[in-house]
Design a protein around this motif. Structure first.
Motif, PDB file in Angstrom:
ATOM      1  N   HIS A 309       0.803  -1.226   0.000  1.00 20.89           N
ATOM      2  CA  HIS A 309       0.000   0.000   0.000  1.00 20.89           C
ATOM      3  C   HIS A 309       0.840   1.281   0.000  1.00 20.89           C
ATOM      4  CE1 HIS A 309      -3.532  -2.492   0.761  1.00 20.89           C
ATOM      5  NE2 HIS A 309      -2.803  -3.144   1.654  1.00 20.89           N
ATOM      6  N   LEU A 335      -5.067  -6.201  -7.759  1.00 17.52           N
ATOM      7  CA  LEU A 335      -6.420  -6.192  -7.196  1.00 17.52           C
ATOM      8  C   LEU A 335      -6.704  -7.485  -6.448  1.00 17.52           C
ATOM      9  CD1 LEU A 335      -8.393  -4.571 -10.170  1.00 17.52           C
ATOM     10  CD2 LEU A 335      -7.933  -3.535  -7.931  1.00 17.52           C
ATOM     11  N   GLY A 338      -5.394  -7.631  -3.033  1.00 19.89           N
ATOM     12  CA  GLY A 338      -6.083  -6.826  -2.037  1.00 19.89           C
ATOM     13  C   GLY A 338      -5.832  -5.336  -2.121  1.00 19.89           C
ATOM     14  N   ARG A 340      -6.661  -1.817  -3.190  1.00 22.22           N
ATOM     15  CA  ARG A 340      -7.891  -1.169  -3.635  1.00 22.22           C
ATOM     16  C   ARG A 340      -7.587   0.116  -4.388  1.00 22.22           C
ATOM     17  NH1 ARG A 340      -9.285  -5.342  -3.566  1.00 22.22           N
ATOM     18  NH2 ARG A 340     -10.469  -6.497  -2.003  1.00 22.22           N
ATOM     19  N   ASP A 341      -8.492   0.428  -5.311  1.00 25.73           N
ATOM     20  CA  ASP A 341      -8.319   1.641  -6.115  1.00 25.73           C
ATOM     21  C   ASP A 341      -8.686   2.869  -5.288  1.00 25.73           C
ATOM     22  OD1 ASP A 341      -7.846   3.361  -8.147  1.00 25.73           O
ATOM     23  OD2 ASP A 341      -9.534   2.750  -9.401  1.00 25.73           O
ATOM     24  N   THR A 342      -7.758   3.785  -5.180  1.00 27.26           N
ATOM     25  CA  THR A 342      -7.975   5.018  -4.422  1.00 27.26           C
ATOM     26  C   THR A 342      -7.494   6.203  -5.249  1.00 27.26           C
ATOM     27  OG1 THR A 342      -5.804   4.751  -3.379  1.00 27.26           O
ATOM     28  CG2 THR A 342      -7.713   3.890  -2.182  1.00 27.26           C
ATOM     29  N   THR A 349      -8.128   8.352  -9.811  1.00 27.25           N
ATOM     30  CA  THR A 349      -8.056   6.943  -9.432  1.00 27.25           C
ATOM     31  C   THR A 349      -7.241   6.179 -10.478  1.00 27.25           C
ATOM     32  OG1 THR A 349     -10.052   6.311 -10.653  1.00 27.25           O
ATOM     33  CG2 THR A 349     -10.339   7.072  -8.374  1.00 27.25           C
ATOM     34  N   GLN A 351      -8.217   3.526 -11.989  1.00 26.20           N
ATOM     35  CA  GLN A 351      -9.131   3.163 -13.069  1.00 26.20           C
ATOM     36  C   GLN A 351      -9.232   4.272 -14.113  1.00 26.20           C
ATOM     37  OE1 GLN A 351     -12.970   1.869 -11.752  1.00 26.20           O
ATOM     38  NE2 GLN A 351     -13.733   1.446 -13.804  1.00 26.20           N
ATOM     39  N   SER A 367     -11.952  -7.387 -11.363  1.00 22.64           N
ATOM     40  CA  SER A 367     -10.720  -8.183 -11.347  1.00 22.64           C
ATOM     41  C   SER A 367     -10.904  -9.527 -12.046  1.00 22.64           C
ATOM     42  CB  SER A 367     -10.150  -8.420  -9.941  1.00 22.64           C
ATOM     43  OG  SER A 367     -10.774  -9.512  -9.319  1.00 22.64           O
TER      44      SER A 367
END
Length: 367
Positions: A309, A335, A338, A340-342, A349, A351, A367
């Motif tokens: 992270h 993904l 674990g 996560r998209d932030t 983001t 994405q 995913s």
């Protein structure tokens, strides 16, 4: 002579059929012989003499010079002489003949390559000695600043390297236009024996850098040459945490190339911090591996204790970097692990950074 006849002459020369070549040329008149002696073929502009020298047909080389009257200094479109051709292909007999006949030993082809430089791309010690004995200058540099010593160190033949040092003991004191030394070159290509010679006989300073701040140790590590990296550590006091001009250390550079064994070597054996950050951008090895799409290297980094992270100076995670690189498999793996998209510091983001269809689908499919 018509084109079919000229093409036939080229084929006979390349295949080494001297008697047939003589018959074809002798059957023509004086004008035909003159055409043969001055004709340049194809886009390369090669002559029959270039073809003969390139293929190592000494009898044809002799015939074309002595009987047909061709100029041994004739150039093709790259300014290659027959001596360049023979040297580049390692044909010692042809090189010796041309030198005895008075060929210019340090003639330059395009990009300022000499016959000696081209010979050093081969491992023919006898040929190289012959060029040196005829006065070839090992200190000449091509347009990139490389000398024959750089090339010999790249090829990794110890006897050639030792011969050049014997002929010109200070030949190692050279850098390319980007500041790269022969030690950089040998380390980059994993030439352990040559590196050993350079460390024993030359005066390179530990962690000498090129124009990008790269050291020989960095070159060895990022190309996966662990034994060479160890040698530089043990015999040259190289630093495993030196920093290049963009603030990256060897652990970051190794992540870029995805060398998993080298990552383990740096972190486990040398105790380099797996989450070490670059100066300024605060990128970690995990960021670099993700941007390049090295999924296996990411798994190795996590096994070595990397923080999944961790964020850089722009608050981007490895997921952002994988999307910047448009690597669908890496995005999927992160993904699944674990992550996560932030949003990053600009509110973007990972994405939103996805452009390629397969990367976009990873997010759409969850995913």
């Amino acid at each position: 002579m018509d084109e079919d006849t000229l093409k036939a002459l080229v084929k006979l020369t390349q295949e080494g059929h001297l008697s047939s070549l003589e018959e074809r040329i002798a059957s023509g008149d004086s004008a035909a012989v003159q055409t043969v002696s001055s004709k340049h073929f194809g886009r390369s502009g090669d002559t029959l003499l270039h073809y003969a020298a390139r293929h190592g047909h000494l009898d044809i080389v002799d015939y074309l010079i002595q009987r047909v009257g061709m100029d041994m200094e004739v150039c093709n479109n790259d300014y290659k002489r027959p001596l360049h051709e023979a040297a580049s292909m390692g044909h010692h007999a042809c090189v010796s003949y041309l030198l005895r006949e008075g060929a210019k030993v340090d003639s330059l082809k395009k990009a300022d390559w000499t016959p000696l430089m081209m010979a050093c791309t081969r491992r023919n010690l006898q040929l190289i000695q012959d060029l040196l004995n005829h006065g070839a200058d090992p200190a000449l540099r091509n347009k990139d600043g490389w000398t024959c010593f750089h090339l010999a160190c790249r090829e990794g033949e110890p006897l050639v390297v030792q011969q050049l040092l014997l002929t010109r003991p200070d030949v190692w004191r050279t850098e390319s236009k980007t500041g790269r030394t022969p030690l950089h070159t040998a380390a980059m290509h994993g030439c352990e024996e040559v590196v050993q010679i350079l460390l024993e006989r030359c005066g390179y300073t530990p962690d000498c850098t090129d124009s990008c701040g790269v050291t020989p140790f960095m070159d060895a590590a990022r190309n996966g040459h662990i034994t060479v990296a160890r040698l530089l550590l043990d015999k040259h006091q190289a630093s495993p945490t030196a920093v290049d001009t963009v603030g990256a250390q060897p652990v970051h550079q190794v992540a870029v190339t995805g060398q998993q064994e080298a990552l383990c070597f740096l972190v486990r054996d040398l105790n380099v911090d797996v989450d070490q950050r670059t100066t300024g951008t605060q990128l970690t090895a995990l960021h670099y591996a993700a941007k390049e799409g090295h999924t296996s290297a990411i798994k190795t980094l996590l096994e070595l204790g990397a923080d999944l992270h961790v964020r850089d100076s722009k608050r981007r995670t490895a997921l952002h970097m994988a999307c910047i690189g448009q690597h669908a498999d890496t995005v999927r793996t992160l993904l699944q692990m674990g992550l996560r998209d932030t949003e990053d510091a600009s509110g973007t983001t990972a994405q939103q950074l996805a452009r390629k269809a397969d990367v976009v689908r990873v997010f759409e499919c969850g995913s």
